[in-house]
Design a protein around this motif. Structure first.
Motif, mmCIF file in Angstrom:
data_model
loop_
_atom_site.group_PDB
_atom_site.id
_atom_site.type_symbol
_atom_site.label_atom_id
_atom_site.label_comp_id
_atom_site.label_asym_id
_atom_site.label_seq_id
_atom_site.Cartn_x
_atom_site.Cartn_y
_atom_site.Cartn_z
ATOM 1 N N THR A 18 0.823 -1.199 0.000
ATOM 2 C CA THR A 18 0.000 0.000 0.000
ATOM 3 C C THR A 18 0.863 1.256 0.000
ATOM 4 N N GLU A 19 1.921 1.238 0.797
ATOM 5 C CA GLU A 19 2.789 2.406 0.908
ATOM 6 C C GLU A 19 3.489 2.729 -0.404
ATOM 7 N N SER A 20 3.807 1.723 -1.199
ATOM 8 C CA SER A 20 4.556 1.958 -2.433
ATOM 9 C C SER A 20 3.668 1.976 -3.682
ATOM 10 N N ALA A 21 2.374 1.798 -3.528
ATOM 11 C CA ALA A 21 1.479 1.681 -4.680
ATOM 12 C C ALA A 21 1.129 3.040 -5.271
ATOM 13 N N ASP A 22 0.997 3.053 -6.597
ATOM 14 C CA ASP A 22 0.501 4.253 -7.272
ATOM 15 C C ASP A 22 -1.025 4.281 -7.126
ATOM 16 N N PRO A 23 -1.654 5.409 -7.457
ATOM 17 C CA PRO A 23 -3.116 5.513 -7.274
ATOM 18 C C PRO A 23 -3.906 4.423 -8.002
ATOM 19 N N HIS A 24 -3.473 4.051 -9.193
ATOM 20 C CA HIS A 24 -4.184 3.004 -9.928
ATOM 21 C C HIS A 24 -4.124 1.683 -9.166
ATOM 22 N N GLN A 28 -6.989 -0.907 -7.555
ATOM 23 C CA GLN A 28 -6.987 -2.355 -7.815
ATOM 24 C C GLN A 28 -7.043 -3.132 -6.503
ATOM 25 N N MET A 29 -6.275 -2.691 -5.527
ATOM 26 C CA MET A 29 -6.243 -3.380 -4.241
ATOM 27 C C MET A 29 -7.602 -3.290 -3.546
ATOM 28 N N LEU A 30 -8.266 -2.150 -3.633
ATOM 29 C CA LEU A 30 -9.598 -2.021 -3.038
ATOM 30 C C LEU A 30 -10.598 -2.952 -3.726
ATOM 31 N N ILE A 31 -10.555 -2.987 -5.037
ATOM 32 C CA ILE A 31 -11.459 -3.874 -5.778
ATOM 33 C C ILE A 31 -11.207 -5.328 -5.386
ATOM 34 N N ASP A 32 -9.932 -5.715 -5.348
ATOM 35 C CA ASP A 32 -9.586 -7.081 -4.946
ATOM 36 C C ASP A 32 -10.061 -7.373 -3.529
ATOM 37 N N GLY A 33 -9.920 -6.404 -2.641
ATOM 38 C CA GLY A 33 -10.363 -6.584 -1.262
ATOM 39 C C GLY A 33 -11.867 -6.761 -1.167
ATOM 40 N N ALA A 34 -12.610 -5.961 -1.926
ATOM 41 C CA ALA A 34 -14.073 -6.094 -1.925
ATOM 42 C C ALA A 34 -14.479 -7.470 -2.442
ATOM 43 N N LEU A 35 -13.842 -7.904 -3.527
ATOM 44 C CA LEU A 35 -14.158 -9.231 -4.076
ATOM 45 C C LEU A 35 -13.856 -10.334 -3.065
ATOM 46 N N ALA A 36 -12.735 -10.226 -2.389
ATOM 47 C CA ALA A 36 -12.375 -11.245 -1.393
ATOM 48 C C ALA A 36 -13.409 -11.292 -0.274
ATOM 49 N N LYS A 37 -13.843 -10.151 0.201
ATOM 50 C CA LYS A 37 -14.840 -10.110 1.278
ATOM 51 C C LYS A 37 -16.170 -10.681 0.809
ATOM 52 N N TRP A 120 -10.691 -1.835 -15.179
ATOM 53 C CA TRP A 120 -9.649 -1.114 -14.453
ATOM 54 C C TRP A 120 -8.281 -1.734 -14.727
ATOM 55 N N ASP A 121 -8.212 -3.062 -14.715
ATOM 56 C CA ASP A 121 -6.949 -3.741 -15.015
ATOM 57 C C ASP A 121 -6.505 -3.437 -16.449
ATOM 58 N N GLY A 122 -7.455 -3.310 -17.348
ATOM 59 C CA GLY A 122 -7.147 -3.063 -18.755
ATOM 60 C C GLY A 122 -6.540 -1.706 -19.040
ATOM 61 N N ILE A 123 -6.791 -0.727 -18.171
ATOM 62 C CA ILE A 123 -6.252 0.614 -18.414
ATOM 63 C C ILE A 123 -4.953 0.865 -17.639
ATOM 64 N N ARG A 124 -4.414 -0.159 -17.027
ATOM 65 C CA ARG A 124 -3.206 0.012 -16.202
ATOM 66 C C ARG A 124 -2.067 0.730 -16.931
ATOM 67 N N PRO A 125 -1.680 0.328 -18.145
ATOM 68 C CA PRO A 125 -0.551 1.010 -18.786
ATOM 69 C C PRO A 125 -0.784 2.520 -18.960
ATOM 70 N N MET A 130 0.068 8.182 -17.098
ATOM 71 C CA MET A 130 -0.531 9.433 -16.655
ATOM 72 C C MET A 130 -0.016 9.819 -15.273
ATOM 73 N N PHE A 131 0.098 8.836 -14.382
ATOM 74 C CA PHE A 131 0.607 9.094 -13.035
ATOM 75 C C PHE A 131 2.041 9.610 -13.105
ATOM 76 N N LYS A 132 2.872 8.992 -13.937
ATOM 77 C CA LYS A 132 4.265 9.426 -14.087
ATOM 78 C C LYS A 132 4.327 10.839 -14.650
ATOM 79 N N ASP A 133 3.485 11.128 -15.653
ATOM 80 C CA ASP A 133 3.453 12.473 -16.235
ATOM 81 C C ASP A 133 3.052 13.509 -15.195
ATOM 82 N N ASN A 134 2.059 13.187 -14.371
ATOM 83 C CA ASN A 134 1.614 14.111 -13.318
ATOM 84 C C ASN A 134 2.709 14.359 -12.295
#
Length: 142
Positions: A18-24, A28-37, A120-125, A130-134
């Motif tokens: 979480t600490e090293s993750a970019d916003p995208h 993804q982690m939130l979506i995965d967490g919701a699915l797991a729950k 969401w996974d499909g737009i990762r690249p 965009m995150f790097k540009d920002n």
């Protein structure tokens, strides 16, 4: 004892990611967490464990609320508006499914969440670029 260590490791690993993750990746982690729950909640319906079902559905609803709160309805246009309505629907559907111990309601939300995840996974690249540009524009002097 080893189960306790495994849980501690998983918690540390998730925190580190979480600490090293970019916003995208965070989304993804939130979506995965919701699915797991939701998967656990469905299993708890089948086991007739009402308390744990409720816990997991509540947690999934909270995660979906976080996803909904992260939407920028002004800049996000039609996509953000559609996701906002979909998150609202999923929240209502989960509350109904939980109240009625309705596994098919959970399946419906799992299907919707998986569809969002695929997109969401499909737009990762593009999102990473965009995150790097920002980040680069924030660092450069104006």
């Amino acid at each position: 004892m080893s189960m306790q260590y495994a849980k501690q490791y998983a918690k540390i690993s998730a925190s580190s990611e979480t600490e090293s993750a970019d916003p995208h990746r965070l989304i993804q982690m939130l979506i995965d967490g919701a699915l797991a729950k939701l998967v656990v909640a469905k299993a708890m319906i089948e086991r007739r464990d009402v308390a744990k079902k409720g816990e997991n559905v509540s947690w999934a609803i909270s995660i979906i609320g976080g996803l909904q709160a992260s939407l920028d309805l002004q800049k996000g246009g039609e996509i953000a508006q559609t996701l906002n309505a979909l998150y609202e629907y999923m929240t209502i559907r989960l509350a109904q499914a939980s109240a009625n111990n309705d596994a098919s309601g959970l399946d419906e939300v799992i299907h919707l969440m998986k569809t969002i995840k695929e997109g969401w996974d499909g737009i990762r690249p593009q999102a990473v670029d965009m995150f790097k540009d920002n980040q680069a524009s924030e660092r450069s002097p104006a």
